[in-house]
Design a protein around this motif. Structure first.
Motif, PDB file in Angstrom:
ATOM      1  N   PHE A  24      82.426  65.748  67.617  1.00 41.04           N
ATOM      2  CA  PHE A  24      82.420  65.846  69.093  1.00 41.04           C
ATOM      3  C   PHE A  24      81.777  64.593  69.698  1.00 41.04           C
ATOM      4  O   PHE A  24      82.287  64.012  70.648  1.00 41.04           O
ATOM      5  CB  PHE A  24      81.606  67.056  69.572  1.00 41.04           C
ATOM      6  N   ARG A  25      80.655  64.209  69.140  1.00 40.49           N
ATOM      7  CA  ARG A  25      79.922  63.049  69.684  1.00 40.49           C
ATOM      8  C   ARG A  25      80.757  61.779  69.522  1.00 40.49           C
ATOM      9  O   ARG A  25      80.846  60.967  70.435  1.00 40.49           O
ATOM     10  CB  ARG A  25      78.578  62.902  68.978  1.00 40.49           C
ATOM     11  N   ARG A  26      81.365  61.624  68.362  1.00 42.09           N
ATOM     12  CA  ARG A  26      82.190  60.431  68.107  1.00 42.09           C
ATOM     13  C   ARG A  26      83.358  60.360  69.106  1.00 42.09           C
ATOM     14  O   ARG A  26      83.620  59.318  69.700  1.00 42.09           O
ATOM     15  CB  ARG A  26      82.728  60.513  66.666  1.00 42.09           C
ATOM     16  N   ASP A  27      84.046  61.491  69.311  1.00 32.94           N
ATOM     17  CA  ASP A  27      85.190  61.480  70.226  1.00 32.94           C
ATOM     18  C   ASP A  27      84.765  61.224  71.663  1.00 32.94           C
ATOM     19  O   ASP A  27      85.465  60.543  72.416  1.00 32.94           O
ATOM     20  CB  ASP A  27      85.951  62.811  70.140  1.00 32.94           C
ATOM     21  N   LEU A  28      83.622  61.778  72.066  1.00 31.52           N
ATOM     22  CA  LEU A  28      83.176  61.527  73.446  1.00 31.52           C
ATOM     23  C   LEU A  28      82.765  60.073  73.626  1.00 31.52           C
ATOM     24  O   LEU A  28      82.960  59.503  74.704  1.00 31.52           O
ATOM     25  CB  LEU A  28      82.066  62.498  73.836  1.00 31.52           C
ATOM     26  N   ASP A  29      82.228  59.450  72.579  1.00 32.61           N
ATOM     27  CA  ASP A  29      81.946  58.002  72.643  1.00 32.61           C
ATOM     28  C   ASP A  29      83.259  57.240  72.846  1.00 32.61           C
ATOM     29  O   ASP A  29      83.335  56.296  73.620  1.00 32.61           O
ATOM     30  CB  ASP A  29      81.298  57.507  71.339  1.00 32.61           C
ATOM     31  N   ALA A  92      79.870  78.401  78.831  1.00 31.29           N
ATOM     32  CA  ALA A  92      80.504  78.640  80.132  1.00 31.29           C
ATOM     33  C   ALA A  92      80.333  77.425  81.048  1.00 31.29           C
ATOM     34  O   ALA A  92      81.229  77.092  81.822  1.00 31.29           O
ATOM     35  CB  ALA A  92      79.900  79.886  80.784  1.00 31.29           C
ATOM     36  N   ARG A  93      79.194  76.747  80.938  1.00 28.15           N
ATOM     37  CA  ARG A  93      78.947  75.574  81.795  1.00 28.15           C
ATOM     38  C   ARG A  93      79.861  74.400  81.424  1.00 28.15           C
ATOM     39  O   ARG A  93      80.137  73.538  82.243  1.00 28.15           O
ATOM     40  CB  ARG A  93      77.486  75.124  81.673  1.00 28.15           C
ATOM     41  N   LEU A  94      80.302  74.366  80.169  1.00 33.70           N
ATOM     42  CA  LEU A  94      81.140  73.230  79.739  1.00 33.70           C
ATOM     43  C   LEU A  94      82.555  73.323  80.308  1.00 33.70           C
ATOM     44  O   LEU A  94      83.196  72.298  80.545  1.00 33.70           O
ATOM     45  CB  LEU A  94      81.211  73.173  78.203  1.00 33.70           C
ATOM     46  N   ALA A  95      83.046  74.549  80.526  1.00 34.42           N
ATOM     47  CA  ALA A  95      84.451  74.716  80.935  1.00 34.42           C
ATOM     48  C   ALA A  95      84.819  73.917  82.193  1.00 34.42           C
ATOM     49  O   ALA A  95      85.812  73.173  82.187  1.00 34.42           O
ATOM     50  CB  ALA A  95      84.777  76.192  81.098  1.00 34.42           C
ATOM     51  N   PRO A  96      84.054  74.013  83.299  1.00 37.32           N
ATOM     52  CA  PRO A  96      84.437  73.234  84.487  1.00 37.32           C
ATOM     53  C   PRO A  96      84.328  71.725  84.272  1.00 37.32           C
ATOM     54  O   PRO A  96      85.055  70.951  84.911  1.00 37.32           O
ATOM     55  CB  PRO A  96      83.457  73.705  85.573  1.00 37.32           C
ATOM     56  N   LEU A  97      83.429  71.308  83.364  1.00 32.43           N
ATOM     57  CA  LEU A  97      83.292  69.864  83.098  1.00 32.43           C
ATOM     58  C   LEU A  97      84.492  69.344  82.312  1.00 32.43           C
ATOM     59  O   LEU A  97      84.971  68.226  82.551  1.00 32.43           O
ATOM     60  CB  LEU A  97      81.980  69.588  82.342  1.00 32.43           C
ATOM     61  N   VAL A  98      85.005  70.180  81.404  1.00 33.61           N
ATOM     62  CA  VAL A  98      86.233  69.825  80.677  1.00 33.61           C
ATOM     63  C   VAL A  98      87.394  69.743  81.676  1.00 33.61           C
ATOM     64  O   VAL A  98      88.193  68.802  81.654  1.00 33.61           O
ATOM     65  CB  VAL A  98      86.535  70.865  79.564  1.00 33.61           C
ATOM     66  N   ALA A  99      87.456  70.716  82.581  1.00 29.59           N
ATOM     67  CA  ALA A  99      88.539  70.733  83.584  1.00 29.59           C
ATOM     68  C   ALA A  99      88.462  69.497  84.480  1.00 29.59           C
ATOM     69  O   ALA A  99      89.490  68.941  84.899  1.00 29.59           O
ATOM     70  CB  ALA A  99      88.450  72.005  84.421  1.00 29.59           C
ATOM     71  N   ARG A 100      87.241  69.049  84.756  1.00 28.40           N
ATOM     72  CA  ARG A 100      87.076  67.877  85.625  1.00 28.40           C
ATOM     73  C   ARG A 100      87.604  66.610  84.936  1.00 28.40           C
ATOM     74  O   ARG A 100      88.243  65.760  85.560  1.00 28.40           O
ATOM     75  CB  ARG A 100      85.595  67.731  85.985  1.00 28.40           C
ATOM     76  N   GLU A 125      76.945  64.396  78.642  1.00 31.61           N
ATOM     77  CA  GLU A 125      75.534  64.792  78.752  1.00 31.61           C
ATOM     78  C   GLU A 125      75.364  66.292  78.517  1.00 31.61           C
ATOM     79  O   GLU A 125      74.457  66.724  77.805  1.00 31.61           O
ATOM     80  CB  GLU A 125      74.979  64.408  80.129  1.00 31.61           C
ATOM     81  N   ALA A 126      76.284  67.078  79.109  1.00 29.81           N
ATOM     82  CA  ALA A 126      76.165  68.543  78.966  1.00 29.81           C
ATOM     83  C   ALA A 126      76.437  68.969  77.532  1.00 29.81           C
ATOM     84  O   ALA A 126      75.753  69.844  76.986  1.00 29.81           O
ATOM     85  CB  ALA A 126      77.134  69.240  79.921  1.00 29.81           C
ATOM     86  N   LEU A 127      77.429  68.345  76.906  1.00 28.76           N
ATOM     87  CA  LEU A 127      77.750  68.721  75.526  1.00 28.76           C
ATOM     88  C   LEU A 127      76.612  68.306  74.593  1.00 28.76           C
ATOM     89  O   LEU A 127      76.232  69.046  73.687  1.00 28.76           O
ATOM     90  CB  LEU A 127      79.080  68.090  75.087  1.00 28.76           C
ATOM     91  N   ARG A 129      73.446  68.053  75.363  1.00 31.81           N
ATOM     92  CA  ARG A 129      72.344  69.016  75.556  1.00 31.81           C
ATOM     93  C   ARG A 129      72.622  70.300  74.769  1.00 31.81           C
ATOM     94  O   ARG A 129      71.757  70.847  74.103  1.00 31.81           O
ATOM     95  CB  ARG A 129      72.191  69.362  77.052  1.00 31.81           C
ATOM     96  N   HIS A 130      73.879  70.758  74.859  1.00 32.22           N
ATOM     97  CA  HIS A 130      74.239  71.994  74.173  1.00 32.22           C
ATOM     98  C   HIS A 130      74.143  71.841  72.652  1.00 32.22           C
ATOM     99  O   HIS A 130      73.597  72.707  71.965  1.00 32.22           O
ATOM    100  CB  HIS A 130      75.654  72.434  74.561  1.00 32.22           C
ATOM    101  N   LEU A 131      74.666  70.742  72.122  1.00 31.75           N
ATOM    102  CA  LEU A 131      74.650  70.550  70.661  1.00 31.75           C
ATOM    103  C   LEU A 131      73.217  70.496  70.141  1.00 31.75           C
ATOM    104  O   LEU A 131      72.884  71.098  69.122  1.00 31.75           O
ATOM    105  CB  LEU A 131      75.420  69.284  70.266  1.00 31.75           C
ATOM    106  N   ARG A 132      72.353  69.771  70.871  1.00 27.05           N
ATOM    107  CA  ARG A 132      70.943  69.697  70.454  1.00 27.05           C
ATOM    108  C   ARG A 132      70.282  71.070  70.511  1.00 27.05           C
ATOM    109  O   ARG A 132      69.508  71.443  69.643  1.00 27.05           O
ATOM    110  CB  ARG A 132      70.170  68.723  71.349  1.00 27.05           C
ATOM    111  N   HIS A 133      70.589  71.775  71.590  1.00 25.84           N
ATOM    112  CA  HIS A 133      70.054  73.123  71.780  1.00 25.84           C
ATOM    113  C   HIS A 133      70.471  74.011  70.598  1.00 25.84           C
ATOM    114  O   HIS A 133      69.649  74.728  70.008  1.00 25.84           O
ATOM    115  CB  HIS A 133      70.637  73.654  73.098  1.00 25.84           C
ATOM    116  N   GLU A 134      71.740  73.906  70.242  1.00 25.56           N
ATOM    117  CA  GLU A 134      72.277  74.708  69.146  1.00 25.56           C
ATOM    118  C   GLU A 134      71.637  74.312  67.808  1.00 25.56           C
ATOM    119  O   GLU A 134      71.286  75.162  66.993  1.00 25.56           O
ATOM    120  CB  GLU A 134      73.787  74.454  69.098  1.00 25.56           C
ATOM    121  N   GLU A 135      71.490  73.003  67.617  1.00 27.03           N
ATOM    122  CA  GLU A 135      70.945  72.503  66.338  1.00 27.03           C
ATOM    123  C   GLU A 135      69.463  72.850  66.172  1.00 27.03           C
ATOM    124  O   GLU A 135      68.980  72.970  65.058  1.00 27.03           O
ATOM    125  CB  GLU A 135      71.126  70.976  66.263  1.00 27.03           C
TER     126      GLU A 135
END
Ligand SMILES: [Fe+2]
Length: 213
Positions: A24-29, A92-100, A125-127, A129-135
């Protein structure tokens, strides 16, 4: 190059969760670099984005449908349940950011355009935060409460869903990673999958030239 941790007592399902965070991080870069270069709408960038969206969707489905409910059944404390609720809220917070991002790439039905760089930055940034939170919270919690047999049951429950995405998932995870990480990830897979990846999945994936501009 960022590396991902493959845990020593992994089942395949567990390994895949960690490995996908790296991807995920690689693709977002890559998406951020394409957007910065004004190439966000290039055909292979859009193809990379379509795949990334599907990988995010599959990852969330695996967790929300199978992993978190399984953890929830065995945790007793309110604080532990709250961690799982936070994971769902993050998703749930990621969905509107993906849509944007979709809209800014003109990938939505209306093709409305917009500021792609800003949209990618917010999603990244949101993803992150989420990945770190999850890890740091939810995955260690899952590791501490689920026995090896339960990870295997989870893999069996989600097998139909995972298998459908595996031909794309395996080459996507190893795309661009270092030789040590690549070998570590591939050897964690059953041998028949490794062989399928070598002769079919990875050649097919490379032909798609995702993210090339
Ligand atoms: Fe997640």
């Amino acid at each position: 190059m960022e590396t991902f941790a493959v845990q020593p007592r992994d089942t395949t399902c567990h390994t895949l969760l960690y490995a996908s965070h790296h991807a995920f991080r690689r693709d977002l870069d890559r998406l951020a670099a394409a957007a910065a270069a004004g190439k966000g709408r290039a055909a292979h960038v859009r193809a990379g984005w379509e795949n990334l969206k599907e990988q995010i969707r599959l990852h969330q489905e695996l967790q929300d449908r199978w992993l978190w409910p399984r953890v929830e059944r065995v945790v007793a404390r309110r604080a532990e349940r709250a961690v799982l609720e936070e994971m769902r809220a993050d998703h749930a917070r990621l969905a509107p950011l993906v849509a944007r991002v979709d809209a800014a790439m003109g990938a939505g039905a209306a093709g409305e355009g917009g500021d792609l760089r800003a949209a990618v930055r917010e999603l990244r940034e949101a993803l992150e935060r989420h990945l770190r939170h999850e890890e740091t919270s939810a995955l260690p919690l899952a590791e501490s409460v689920l026995a090896e047999a339960e990870w295997q049951e989870l893999a069996a429950e989600s097998r139909g869903r995972c298998e459908a995405g595996t031909p794309m998932f395996v080459p996507w995870v190893v795309d661009g990673i270092g030789p040590v990480e690549r070998s570590r990830f591939l050897t964690s897979l059953p041998k028949p999958l490794r062989e399928l990846n070598r002769v079919m999945w990875e050649p097919r994936y490379r032909k798609r030239r995702l993210w090339s501009i």
